[in-house]
Design a protein around this motif. Structure first.
Motif, PDB file in Angstrom:
ATOM      1  N   ALA A  93       2.477   5.860  -2.273  1.00 38.49           N
ATOM      2  CA  ALA A  93       3.594   6.797  -1.905  1.00 38.49           C
ATOM      3  C   ALA A  93       3.390   7.619  -0.730  1.00 38.49           C
ATOM      4  O   ALA A  93       3.969   8.656  -0.538  1.00 38.49           O
ATOM      5  CB  ALA A  93       3.847   7.832  -3.256  1.00 38.49           C
ATOM      6  N   THR A  94       2.841   6.977   0.282  1.00 36.25           N
ATOM      7  CA  THR A  94       2.825   7.666   1.452  1.00 36.25           C
ATOM      8  C   THR A  94       2.557   6.774   2.607  1.00 36.25           C
ATOM      9  O   THR A  94       2.289   5.589   2.447  1.00 36.25           O
ATOM     10  CB  THR A  94       1.627   8.624   1.474  1.00 36.25           C
ATOM     11  OG1 THR A  94       1.430   9.547   2.767  1.00 36.25           O
ATOM     12  CG2 THR A  94       0.299   7.855   1.344  1.00 36.25           C
ATOM     13  N   PRO A  95       2.867   7.018   3.971  1.00 35.27           N
ATOM     14  CA  PRO A  95       2.767   5.939   4.904  1.00 35.27           C
ATOM     15  C   PRO A  95       1.120   5.564   5.182  1.00 35.27           C
ATOM     16  O   PRO A  95       0.367   6.495   4.931  1.00 35.27           O
ATOM     17  CB  PRO A  95       3.099   6.789   6.084  1.00 35.27           C
ATOM     18  CG  PRO A  95       4.010   7.806   5.621  1.00 35.27           C
ATOM     19  CD  PRO A  95       3.773   8.259   4.448  1.00 35.27           C
TER      20      PRO A  95
ATOM     21  N   ALA B 207      -6.303   9.058  -9.540  1.00 37.58           N
ATOM     22  CA  ALA B 207      -6.038   8.709 -10.780  1.00 37.58           C
ATOM     23  C   ALA B 207      -4.597   9.240 -11.349  1.00 37.58           C
ATOM     24  O   ALA B 207      -3.951   8.529 -12.144  1.00 37.58           O
ATOM     25  CB  ALA B 207      -7.197   9.333 -11.565  1.00 37.58           C
ATOM     26  N   ARG B 208      -4.293  10.333 -10.922  1.00 35.51           N
ATOM     27  CA  ARG B 208      -2.737  10.822 -11.023  1.00 35.51           C
ATOM     28  C   ARG B 208      -1.757  10.082 -10.641  1.00 35.51           C
ATOM     29  O   ARG B 208      -0.830   9.671 -11.339  1.00 35.51           O
ATOM     30  CB  ARG B 208      -2.617  12.369 -10.554  1.00 35.51           C
ATOM     31  CG  ARG B 208      -3.599  13.270 -11.174  1.00 35.51           C
ATOM     32  CD  ARG B 208      -2.829  14.769 -10.974  1.00 35.51           C
ATOM     33  NE  ARG B 208      -2.982  14.846  -9.465  1.00 35.51           N
ATOM     34  CZ  ARG B 208      -4.199  15.373  -8.901  1.00 35.51           C
ATOM     35  NH1 ARG B 208      -5.228  15.675  -9.396  1.00 35.51           N
ATOM     36  NH2 ARG B 208      -4.247  15.453  -7.454  1.00 35.51           N
ATOM     37  N   ARG B 209      -1.886   9.441  -9.364  1.00 34.10           N
ATOM     38  CA  ARG B 209      -1.014   8.340  -8.861  1.00 34.10           C
ATOM     39  C   ARG B 209      -1.073   7.162  -9.687  1.00 34.10           C
ATOM     40  O   ARG B 209       0.184   6.634  -9.857  1.00 34.10           O
ATOM     41  CB  ARG B 209      -1.189   8.148  -7.279  1.00 34.10           C
ATOM     42  CG  ARG B 209      -0.837   9.318  -6.409  1.00 34.10           C
ATOM     43  CD  ARG B 209      -1.060   8.866  -4.826  1.00 34.10           C
ATOM     44  NE  ARG B 209      -2.504   8.568  -4.519  1.00 34.10           N
ATOM     45  CZ  ARG B 209      -2.974   9.510  -4.054  1.00 34.10           C
ATOM     46  NH1 ARG B 209      -2.387  10.699  -3.718  1.00 34.10           N
ATOM     47  NH2 ARG B 209      -4.321   9.283  -3.381  1.00 34.10           N
TER      48      ARG B 209
ATOM     49  N   LEU C 124      -6.161   9.444   1.803  1.00 34.27           N
ATOM     50  CA  LEU C 124      -5.469   8.825   0.670  1.00 34.27           C
ATOM     51  C   LEU C 124      -6.416   8.699  -0.563  1.00 34.27           C
ATOM     52  O   LEU C 124      -5.728   8.980  -1.608  1.00 34.27           O
ATOM     53  CB  LEU C 124      -5.227   7.430   0.999  1.00 34.27           C
ATOM     54  CG  LEU C 124      -4.283   7.161   2.457  1.00 34.27           C
ATOM     55  CD1 LEU C 124      -4.113   5.757   2.605  1.00 34.27           C
ATOM     56  CD2 LEU C 124      -3.162   7.792   2.247  1.00 34.27           C
ATOM     57  N   LEU C 125      -7.651   8.470  -0.619  1.00 32.15           N
ATOM     58  CA  LEU C 125      -8.240   8.193  -1.929  1.00 32.15           C
ATOM     59  C   LEU C 125      -8.690   9.451  -2.462  1.00 32.15           C
ATOM     60  O   LEU C 125      -8.942   9.525  -3.805  1.00 32.15           O
ATOM     61  CB  LEU C 125      -9.320   7.127  -1.607  1.00 32.15           C
ATOM     62  CG  LEU C 125      -8.857   5.974  -1.052  1.00 32.15           C
ATOM     63  CD1 LEU C 125     -10.166   4.856  -0.686  1.00 32.15           C
ATOM     64  CD2 LEU C 125      -8.334   5.202  -2.587  1.00 32.15           C
TER      65      LEU C 125
ATOM     66  N   ALA D 182       0.770  -1.117  -0.072  1.00 30.19           N
ATOM     67  CA  ALA D 182       0.076   0.076  -0.171  1.00 30.19           C
ATOM     68  C   ALA D 182       0.919   1.322   0.240  1.00 30.19           C
ATOM     69  O   ALA D 182       0.345   2.245  -0.892  1.00 30.19           O
ATOM     70  CB  ALA D 182      -1.034   0.010   1.186  1.00 30.19           C
ATOM     71  N   GLU D 183       2.021   1.275   0.843  1.00 28.92           N
ATOM     72  CA  GLU D 183       2.718   2.242   0.817  1.00 28.92           C
ATOM     73  C   GLU D 183       3.564   2.665  -0.514  1.00 28.92           C
ATOM     74  O   GLU D 183       3.847   3.778  -0.911  1.00 28.92           O
ATOM     75  CB  GLU D 183       3.736   2.310   2.016  1.00 28.92           C
ATOM     76  CG  GLU D 183       2.833   2.445   3.296  1.00 28.92           C
ATOM     77  CD  GLU D 183       3.844   2.234   4.773  1.00 28.92           C
ATOM     78  OE1 GLU D 183       3.493   2.772   5.631  1.00 28.92           O
ATOM     79  OE2 GLU D 183       4.942   1.936   4.403  1.00 28.92           O
TER      80      GLU D 183
END
Length: 440
Positions: free
Chosen positions: A17-19, A102-104, A85-86, A12-13
């Motif tokens: 790209a985040t904790p 979507a960008r991620r 996150l979402l 997931a991280e």
């Protein structure tokens, strides 16, 4: 597979790209993540397969509804963390959309490590085809939205789930819209009565007048107006279960000579003119393509000088309105074909239909508190609620109401009462010069 929890967090991280903000307990008994945080419980590996085949909100929702995924600890804190996150967004982007996600995802697909990440996720999720959607998901719909037949099916999906279930959630008031909380120690029933009375005062109801309640639900508005203001009221709904319940309440109150409940589309009401029309939590079902027709139909049903009180949820406007998409979880599980519009669009359509808009009151914070009260009712009667419907349907409502409470509290969506008038020839509106009459 004794480290499934830590492996899930690691994946997931990498993907986000985040904790990862929640603790995770996996199907193998392993547990990892920040201590003290709510626990995301992955009861089955199938939960990860759902997310692989449908990343984002819908995959999470399906895993939740199916019971593959659960939360231990404070549900609101968990949902708030996941929303960060979402559903993070830039100004002007859809509050319910997944623009940031979507960008991620697009960036992820350009990353040379994407194959490795997907391979590891697939190994952790286990083999298998896309899991079937839980049975509470609305049937696929074809053809044009907001025809009479399709609207009946959508209303039935949401409301014809058993009156006993709604009694547990809504409490004795049986009002399924935002309450008005006047004091810190107000009860839900008192707050709903205050909302109904506020609507009556804004409409200027008096004995002998004719009131039409569009989307009358279980009859609470028409009962309040007839009992306390002496009106003759007609309530229309597309839900047969609601209508049966409302008719019994009317009979029990001895008001059958003053209240009529119909199973009828608002577009088929032809017995105007009415002195006043209330539409409380119904216009979200109308659809943007039909909204001007809706406003025009209600305008035609009012006498000159008659008032409309339109109580409706609103979304935030977008920089590009053509980019608006309907929330997948809401559309598939809660309100099929439901649509939200910005308050400015609603006001514009009402005025385009001929109304003069005289007052707009925002009640956003009140809806957050109302939803939390409904969630508390549902959780307090959980075994009974499951027995009255199904485990999946009860889980849908708990998730939907808790997430919606946060959406109102975080200003992702709002709710407004719009008072509009069919102004008389010559310009007379027949309203008091200030709000004092209905605020006192």
């Amino acid at each position: 597979m004794a480290d499934a929890a830590q492996r899930t967090i690691d994946l997931a991280e990498q993907a986000l790209a985040t904790p990862f903000p929640l603790r995770v307990r996996a199907w193998d008994g392993s547990e990892a993540g920040p201590s003290g945080a709510p626990v995301l419980v992955l009861r089955r590996r199938r939960a990860l397969r759902r997310l692989l085949w449908r990343p984002g909100e819908l995959g999470l929702a399906r895993a939740w509804v199916a019971g593959d995924l659960d939360v231990e600890g404070d549900l609101y804190t968990a949902l708030d963390s996941l929303a960060g996150l979402l559903w993070e967004r830039d100004p002007g982007e859809s509050p319910g959309g997944l623009a940031a996600g979507a960008r991620r995802t697009a960036a992820l697909l350009r990353d040379p490590d994407t194959y490795r990440l997907l391979r590891d996720a697939a190994r952790l999720a286990g083999p298998g085809l896309p899991p079937a959607a839980p049975v509470e998901e609305a049937r696929r719909r074809g053809g044009t939205a907001h025809t009479r037949g399709r609207d009946r099916a959508a209303i039935s999906h949401h409301y014809d789930v058993g009156n006993a279930f709604y009694e547990m959630v809504l409490g004795p008031s049986m009002v399924y819209s935002c309450a008005v909380w006047e004091k810190p120690d107000t009860t839900l029933e008192e707050a709903q009565a205050a909302k109904l009375d506020l609507v009556c005062r804004k409409l200027g109801l008096s004995a002998g007048q004719r009131l039409l309640d569009v989307g009358c639900g279980w009859g609470s508005m028409v009962l309040h107006a007839a009992e306390h203001y002496g009106v003759r009221a007609t309530g229309v709904t597309l839900s047969t279960e609601q209508a049966a319940y409302a008719r019994k309440r009317v009979a029990d109150a001895g008001l059958t000579e003053r209240i009529e409940i119909r199973v009828q589309d608002y577009r088929d009401v032809t017995d105007g003119p009415y002195d006043a029309i209330s539409s409380i939590g119904m216009a979200e079902h109308v659809g943007s393509e039909r909204y001007l027709e809706y406003a025009g139909d209600l305008y035609a049903l009012l006498r000159p000088g008659g008032r409309l009180l339109n109580h409706q949820i609103a979304r935030r406007p977008l920089a590009d309105e053509d980019a608006y998409t309907i929330d997948e979880f809401i559309d598939r599980y809660v309100f099929p074909d439901g649509e939200l519009s910005p308050i400015g669009t609603t006001v514009a359509r009402l005025e385009e239909a001929g109304f003069e808009v005289r007052d707009v009151e925002a009640l956003r914070e009140h809806y957050g508190r109302t939803l939390r009260a409904w969630v508390a009712n549902l959780e307090a009667r959980w075994p009974d609620a499951v027995a009255a419907t199904s485990p999946g349907r009860a889980r849908v409502w708990r998730l939907y109401m808790a997430a919606s409470a946060l959406a109102f509290e975080r200003n992702r969506i709002g709710v407004n009462q719009v008072l509009a008038v069919r102004t008389e020839p010559g310009g007379a509106a027949g309203l008091p010069p200030t709000r004092t009459t209905w605020l006192s």
